[in-house]
Design an enzyme around this catalytic site. Structure first.
Site, PDB file in Angstrom:
ATOM      1  CG  ASP A 111      -2.191   0.838   0.960  1.00 23.33           C
ATOM      2  OD1 ASP A 111      -3.206   0.624   1.620  1.00 23.33           O
ATOM      3  OD2 ASP A 111      -2.118   1.736   0.075  1.00 23.33           O
TER       4      ASP A 111
HETATM    5  C1  GLC Z   1      -4.303   4.404  -0.259  1.00 21.76           C
HETATM    6  C2  GLC Z   1      -5.210   3.279   0.128  1.00 21.76           C
HETATM    7  C3  GLC Z   1      -5.331   2.207  -0.915  1.00 21.76           C
HETATM    8  C4  GLC Z   1      -5.214   2.817  -2.296  1.00 21.76           C
HETATM    9  C5  GLC Z   1      -3.804   3.368  -2.438  1.00 21.76           C
HETATM   10  C6  GLC Z   1      -3.606   4.059  -3.793  1.00 21.76           C
HETATM   11  O1  GLC Z   1      -3.536   4.801   0.838  1.00 21.76           O
HETATM   12  O2  GLC Z   1      -4.957   2.630   1.373  1.00 21.76           O
HETATM   13  O3  GLC Z   1      -6.589   1.561  -0.717  1.00 21.76           O
HETATM   14  O4  GLC Z   1      -5.462   1.845  -3.301  1.00 21.76           O
HETATM   15  O5  GLC Z   1      -3.461   4.251  -1.395  1.00 21.76           O
HETATM   16  O6  GLC Z   1      -4.441   5.171  -3.878  1.00 21.76           O
END
Ligand code: GLC
Length: 744
Positions: free
Chosen positions: A289
């Protein structure tokens, strides 16, 4: 107790992935191409494939271009994927840098959060789950894929499959609620919808099951917080939807920010390799993430970014989103032997294999088509589906004196901060949705009413301020009406990421507005637009009718009008429990019995002294404009042996005057086992449509897999003994019957 150990993986079909690994010639061809390419790559180019950045873009629309800092990374092969680069023209332009200016011309992978629609925004995933119709939600995901792929997106960071039992957690809005079965079926449906028949389709969207794992178990419902759960709870509650996504063929997973019992997911080898690849045979790739690899320093399991990079890649995180950990340290880590080269190569293979599977080496510009982008975004048939999903997702919570549906020939007062609102109906994670696309409730009702009736509007108050200055106007329009519709709830970003709430009450002075309008004596209908269960007991007595509409998407206003005026008979059912008070949380239906289950008049039992222990509305609950009756519950045999499958049957009858749909739910309870078991667990459901007076005999097959659980040794077993079967329209109002399982 002698327990019968069912090697369920052998009883059930082998995972498709392992079957593919053994016999798929296409896979061998791809692997050959991957290995050939890998042999040409420098160490820096290999690491580049594992690096993902949020694209730095200058300009907008057709003039948008990648900034030089990132263009340089592309030319030097030091980045393999961008997120948030969106638009056919822009992505074609960026891709052309890779295809014409880099040494090996390896196509870039473009990712974006397409969570519940791209430009045609569907209801939030929690609302979609309220339909209890996986096939319908698969269609919604397919539309999202068609739109996003035309804008040059290859990969969505969805489905979010985190089970959530704590509505304080804002991301409950993004998932499918508290139940592992419903969550698993929705996860698989979305994967199939996004990815289509074949990833090489130009409108296929590579899916990403997230956030692996147990992100929804955050203590206190506080986002990013510690998760400390037992292995059994992890296996039986939180992991099933991820496994379902893998079995459905999901191409990627995203690891979560949180730790589980002391181990951050970004460095959890047991999760990312032993379970995901060893047990489930997953052969796609794992992306971190946002920055989660680097955050292992704050977690306190890595002293430096380099140590975090080494921990992550050796645990099984293949691609680094935005931490810069792999970009800055992986070359040196491999050169100095801190990361074995074969570990790096395997991660690169996974990413390259995925790019081959997507057909990007055959057509790097696949799908990115400006003309098609203009044609498919917000296409009429997409809006039509969005309206269908929205109205099927809405849950009728209360309808005293059959106040609903309302006639179109009266004067209707429409009041509330979400009654003439556009942006907030899109909900969190609304992709490329725009407020201008949204049909407001006011527009939907005006359209539905036409000249037959009249609509008086007053906002009454804002969503979350203490400003009561609009109350007099609201009361005045109510006095002139035969019914008052109050559209209340949360702003879009009061749920979603980093949006945990310590209270579940309607924000601001909305509760007071209900009471002020109800005091006029006009009957009140409350329409809720929110991203989580709310504690609405304070308005319950003031509102004869309550409709849970969630954040309903671009067609929300039409869908609400369809239900309020009876064009559609609501069929949604709650995928989450609605507590009476935030003090009851976590409160979920598949709880344990404890040694002192709550007894109203027994002091020394598990309850609160200041509130009823039961939920305001239970899991699976939802009313209809008609009524249903259950009868004739039976099971094919009172005793079953291993390998037997039982059939449970029940007759459902529409005892009302209009057609309606009922979600017939089957729950099981293992009464005595070697470990405590939930008082009931959803094992099957069927949504049936019945004409007035019509009835249907519904059969469910109870299989050994449905009886299995993890025993003291964490083996998946079925134990002999009594099992209670519960059947009904929600987790509370059930009929029951028992059978005994006698083992071999
Ligand atoms: C965010 C979220 C995730 C998302 C990623 C890209 O922090 O936790 O769900 O897909 O970053 O935006």
């Amino acid at each position: 107790m002698r327990s019968l150990i069912l090697l369920l993986a052998t009883v059930l079909c082998l995972s498709p992935t392992s079957a593919r690994q053994q016999t798929d010639p296409r896979r061998d061809a791809v692997d050959h191409r991957v290995d050939s390419l890998l042999s040409l790559m420098t160490l820096e180019e290999k690491v580049g494939q594992l690096v993902q950045y949020a694209a730095k873009v200058q300009g907008r629309g057709d003039t948008a271009r990648l900034q030089e800092e990132h263009a340089l990374l592309v030319r030097s092969g030091k980045v393999g994927s961008f997120l948030n680069a969106v638009g056919a023209s822009l992505n074609r332009d960026i891709q052309s840098i890779a295809m014409t200016r880099s040494r090996l011309k390896i196509p870039l992978l473009f990712g974006y959060d397409v969570i519940h629609g791209f430009r045609t925004v569907f209801p939030i995933p929690l609302a979609e789950a309220s339909t209890w119709e996986p096939d319908l939600i698969q269609k919604a995901a397919r539309v999202a894929a068609i739109e996003a792929s035309s804008a040059g997106i290859h990969w969505t960071f969805a489905p979010m499959v985190d089970i959530a039992r704590d509505p304080r957690w804002g991301r409950i809005a993004e998932g499918s609620g508290e139940d592992p079965l419903l969550g698993s079926l929705m996860a698989a449906a979305r994967v199939r919808g996004f990815q289509g028949e074949s990833l090489t389709q130009t409108d296929a969207l590579l899916a990403c099951a997230k956030h692996y794992a147990a992100y929804g178990g955050a203590e206190g419902g506080r986002d990013y917080n510690t998760v400390d759960i037992s292995e059994r709870t992890l296996r039986e509650v939180y992991l099933p939807p991820y496994e379902a996504a893998v079995r459905a063929g999901v191409g990627t997973l995203m690891c979560s920010f949180n730790e589980i019992a002391g181990v951050p997911s970004s460095g959890n080898r047991r999760l990312l390799t032993d379970i995901l690849r060893g047990e489930w045979k997953f052969d796609g790739f794992v992306v971190s993430d946002w920055g989660s690899i680097g955050e292992m320093q704050r977690h306190g399991v890595a002293g430096t970014l380099a140590q975090a990079a080494a921990l992550a890649i050796t645990s099984g995180v293949d691609m680094d989103m935005e931490a810069g950990a792999y970009h800055e340290h992986l070359v040196e880590l491999v050169r100095t032997g801190k990361v074995p080269p074969q570990v790096l190569d395997e991660s690169v293979r996974r990413v390259l294999r995925t790019k081959f599977r997507l057909g990007l080496f055959d057509d790097p510009y696949r799908g990115a088509d400006p003309a098609r982008e203009k044609k498919v975004l917000l296409a009429p048939e997409h809006r039509k589906l969005a309206r269908e999903v929205a109205r099927r997702s809405m849950v009728l919570l209360k309808n005293s004196r059959a106040l609903l549906p309302i006639a179109k020939n009266g004067t209707v007062a429409l009041i509330g901060p979400l009654a003439d609102n556009r942006e907030d109906l899109l909900g969190c994670w609304s992709g490329r949705g725009r407020g201008e696309d949204v049909v407001t409730v006011r527009e939907g009702m005006e359209h539905a009413l036409g000249r037959a009736g009249s609509l008086l509007y007053a906002r009454g108050c804002t969503i979350d301020t203490a400003d009561r200055s609009g109350f007099p106007e609201a009361v005045e329009v109510a006095r002139k009406a035969s019914v008052a519709i109050l559209v209340l709830g949360e702003a879009a970003l009061m749920s979603g990421e980093a949006a945990s709430r310590s209270s579940l009450a309607l924000p601001g002075v909305q509760e007071e507005l209900v009471r002020a309008v109800a005091a006029t004596g006009v009957p009140v209908v409350v329409v809720l637009m929110n991203g989580r269960p709310l504690t609405i007991g304070n308005i319950e007595e003031s509102a004869p009718a309550i409709l849970e509409a969630w954040a309903p998407g671009v067609e929300g206003g039409n869908a609400v009008a369809d239900i309020l005026f009876g064009e559609y008979n609501p069929s949604g059912r709650l995928p989450v429990t609605f507590p009476r008070s935030v003090g009851q949380v976590p409160l979920y239906y598949n709880h344990k019995n404890t040694g002192r289950p709550p007894q109203a008049n027994e002091r020394f039992t598990s309850k609160y002294i200041d509130i009823d222990i039961t939920p305001l509305y239970p899991f699976g609950f939802g009313l209809s404009y008609t009524t249903f009756e259950y009868s004739g519950l039976s099971v094919t045999a009172p005793v079953a042996r291993v390998g037997d499958s039982l059939t449970v049957s029940v007759t459902v009858r529409n005892t009302g005057k209009i057609p309606g749909e009922e979600v017939v739910q089957l729950y099981l309870q293992d009464v005595v086992a070697s470990v405590t078991r939930p008082v009931r667990e959803l094992k099957a459901f069927r949504k049936v449509a019945l004409p007035p007076g019509g009835e249907q005999r519904v059969d469910f097959t109870v299989t050994p897999e449905m009886l299995a659980f993890y025993n003291l040794s964490m083996q998946r077993v079925v134990e002999p003994g009594q099992f209670n079967i519960y059947v009904g329209g929600n987790a509370r109002d059930l009929q029951s019957i028992s059978f005994r399982f006698d083992g071999p």
